[in-house]
Each structure stands twice: as structure tokens, then as C-alpha cells.
Scaffold this motif. Structure first.
Motif, PDB file in Angstrom:
ATOM      1  N   CYS A 188       0.899  -1.169   0.033  1.00  0.00           N
ATOM      2  CA  CYS A 188       0.084  -0.037   0.005  1.00  0.00           C
ATOM      3  C   CYS A 188       1.034   1.266  -0.125  1.00  0.00           C
ATOM      4  N   VAL A 189       0.720   1.958  -0.984  1.00  0.00           N
ATOM      5  CA  VAL A 189       1.662   3.313  -1.274  1.00  0.00           C
ATOM      6  C   VAL A 189       0.733   4.503  -1.015  1.00  0.00           C
ATOM      7  N   ALA A 190       1.072   5.323  -0.233  1.00  0.00           N
ATOM      8  CA  ALA A 190       0.355   6.682  -0.335  1.00  0.00           C
ATOM      9  C   ALA A 190       0.389   7.539  -1.435  1.00  0.00           C
ATOM     10  N   SER A 191      -0.548   7.928  -1.836  1.00  0.00           N
ATOM     11  CA  SER A 191      -0.565   8.829  -2.995  1.00  0.00           C
ATOM     12  C   SER A 191       0.378  10.205  -2.905  1.00  0.00           C
ATOM     13  N   THR A 192       0.690  10.515  -1.760  1.00  0.00           N
ATOM     14  CA  THR A 192       1.594  11.444  -1.694  1.00  0.00           C
ATOM     15  C   THR A 192       2.923  11.323  -2.241  1.00  0.00           C
ATOM     16  N   LEU A 242      -8.332  -2.710   3.117  1.00  0.00           N
ATOM     17  CA  LEU A 242      -6.874  -2.650   2.985  1.00  0.00           C
ATOM     18  C   LEU A 242      -6.270  -1.409   3.245  1.00  0.00           C
ATOM     19  N   ALA A 243      -6.595  -0.348   2.522  1.00  0.00           N
ATOM     20  CA  ALA A 243      -5.905   0.936   2.533  1.00  0.00           C
ATOM     21  C   ALA A 243      -6.439   1.557   3.732  1.00  0.00           C
ATOM     22  N   SER A 244      -7.397   1.404   4.252  1.00  0.00           N
ATOM     23  CA  SER A 244      -7.641   2.027   5.890  1.00  0.00           C
ATOM     24  C   SER A 244      -7.072   1.203   6.740  1.00  0.00           C
ATOM     25  N   ALA A 245      -6.860  -0.154   6.976  1.00  0.00           N
ATOM     26  CA  ALA A 245      -5.893  -0.690   7.664  1.00  0.00           C
ATOM     27  C   ALA A 245      -4.531  -0.356   7.663  1.00  0.00           C
ATOM     28  N   ALA A 246      -3.989  -0.107   6.375  1.00  0.00           N
ATOM     29  CA  ALA A 246      -2.576   0.226   6.093  1.00  0.00           C
ATOM     30  C   ALA A 246      -2.430   1.852   6.663  1.00  0.00           C
ATOM     31  N   ASN A 247      -3.363   2.557   6.672  1.00  0.00           N
ATOM     32  CA  ASN A 247      -3.323   3.998   7.082  1.00  0.00           C
ATOM     33  C   ASN A 247      -3.253   3.979   8.616  1.00  0.00           C
TER      34      ASN A 247
END
Length: 254
Positions: free
Chosen positions: A35-39, A197-202
Motif C-alpha cells: 500500500c503506497v500513499a498517493s503523496t 486494506l487501505a484503511s488498515a494500512a493507514n
């Protein structure tokens, strides 16, 4: 399932090879989800801009003036212009700008970031996040990549992680036709796994100056389910968006 942040990533600059930077710092497994942050995706893709690159149109001036009047704070019409240029639809114009981006995401200010942008004024979202995820995936040993962001949601306080782009897995798994614990057939459950998955990664990545932009999800399995790449709701079936198109803000800011 285990989640861990990729350590010691440098400040990302335009042209950096994100996949190579990740490979150097972690031994990935084929079934990992990265999971890679869009920033950092946006920085690598050169999506950093100065406000002066967005000379305001009459419409941008109008939006900035109204928002300034509502909030009691001066609003820069150049920012409003950037939002307009990154959007296909302005769904709400007060008390904030709610827009649909060119790749289908609905969020405030077209997802434009004004934090963690030391070399410019604005960081725009990746143009095509799913293509970004595919490019990163091509350089990794892991087969699955999600480009993530944070945004608010209706009827809830605060922000949570969401998926903007994905590669190597379906967006959703479909439980319809399967049975619950009492043997009843499920008729409506479609689970958006890339958002989950994105929420867990965050939770692991964190926010602010202590945040880490890449998180690996290990030990998660899609399972034996039907899959779908439906992620952003189709406009024709998005009744909340349709209602917002007809709604006009008449209150004040509290």
C-alpha cells in the motif's frame, strides 16, 4: 494478517523509482499487498505545482469569494482554479468544494494537498492511480499494489484511508450467492477489499511528520470468492450525488 511499514524511505522527488526504493528496504513475498500513499506517488510523478501556475478564471474568483465570505477567511482563487482543473464535476460549491476527479474519486478539493509540499504550493493526486499501481507492481516481487489516500466520508467524523488505484487484485469480493451461518443466501454483500486494506494500512502509516508512506500487508488472502473491479460508484446509481446536485447551502459556518 500482519501489517508493517517500510522503514527509512527518503524524501521522494520527481523521477524517483518507488519500486526500487521499496525493494531496497524490504524483502517482499509474492502474495504481499503493498500500500503506497498517493503523496509519494504524486511526488515521483511530478505532480507538485505552484499556485501561480493556476491563473484564476471568473468562476474560480466567484468560488473563492463566496467561500471567503462564509468562513471569514481569505480564499485564494488560484487554489479554486486548481480544483476546477482537476475535476470533471463540482458537486458542491459551499461550504466546501466537493468534486469528482478525472479518474472517478469524489472528495473535497479534488484531493489536492497543501501539506508536506516543501518544494511547492500544491500536490495534486496522481493522474491515473491505477496505472501508477501497475507501474510500481511491475518493479516489485509482490503481486499486489494499492495506491492510497485519506479522505472524509458522509455521516462520519474524521478521515480514513481509501484506495485510489490498484493492481493485481480485484477491488471487491462478492459474497452474493454464498451462505451465512444460518444457511441463508447472501443477496447484497459486496465487500470493497481495497478500501479496507487501505484503511488498515493507514492505521500503521500514521499522519503528519511521523507518517510512513508505504505499508506491507502480509498474510491476507482474497479467498475463493468472485471478484469485481467496480470501485467508484456509477453516477447513474449514485443517488447521494444526484441529491447533492439539487441541494444549495444556506447556513453559516460553526
Amino acid at each position: 494478517m500482519e501489517l508493517f511499514a517500510v522503514p527509512d524511505l527518503p524524501e521522494i522527488r520527481e523521477g524517483d523509482d518507488l519500486a526500487a526504493l521499496i525493494r531496497e528496504r524490504v524483502d517482499l513475498r509474492e502474495d504481499d499487498v503493498v500500500c503506497v500513499a498517493s503523496t509519494v506517488v504524486s511526488k515521483a510523478e511530478g505532480r507538485l505545482f505552484d499556485l501561480e501556475e493556476f491563473p484564476p478564471s471568473p468562476r474560480a474568483n466567484e468560488l473563492a469569494t463566496r467561500l471567503g465570505e462564509l468562513t471569514g477567511e481569505e480564499k485564494d482563487p488560484r487554489f479554486a482554479q486548481a480544483v476546477l482543473e482537476e475535476s470533471t464535476e463540482l458537486i458542491m460549491e459551499a461550504p466546501f468544494l466537493l468534486t469528482a476527479t478525472r479518474f472517478g474519486h469524489v472528495g473535497v478539493n479534488a484531493g489536492i494537498d497543501r501539506s508536506n509540499v516543501a518544494d511547492g504550493d500544491l500536490l495534486l493526486l496522481p493522474k491515473r492511480p491505477t496505472e501508477s499501481a501497475e507501474r510500481i507492481r511491475a518493479g516489485l516481487d509482490a503481486d499486489r499494489v494499492i495506491v492510497t489516500d485519506t479522505c472524509g466520508r458522509p455521516f462520519r467524523h474524521g478521515q480514513r484511508g481509501v484506495a485510489l488505484g490498484w493492481a493485481g487484485l480485484p477491488a471487491s469480493r462478492d459474497w452474493r450467492g454464498e451462505r451465512d451461518r444460518d444457511g441463508r443466501e447472501l443477496g447484497v454483500t459486496v465487500q470493497n477489499v481495497i478500501d479496507e486494506l487501505a484503511s488498515a494500512a493507514n492505521l500503521v502509516a500514521g499522519e503528519g511528520d511521523g507518517g510512513t508512506p508505504v505499508v506491507v500487508v502480509r498474510g491476507w488472502s482474497f479467498g475463493d470468492h468472485a471478484g469485481s473491479d467496480a470501485h467508484f460508484r456509477e453516477v447513474d446509481g449514485d443517488y447521494v450525488r444526484q441529491a447533492l446536485r439539487e441541494w444549495r447551502y444556506t447556513g453559516g459556518i460553526h
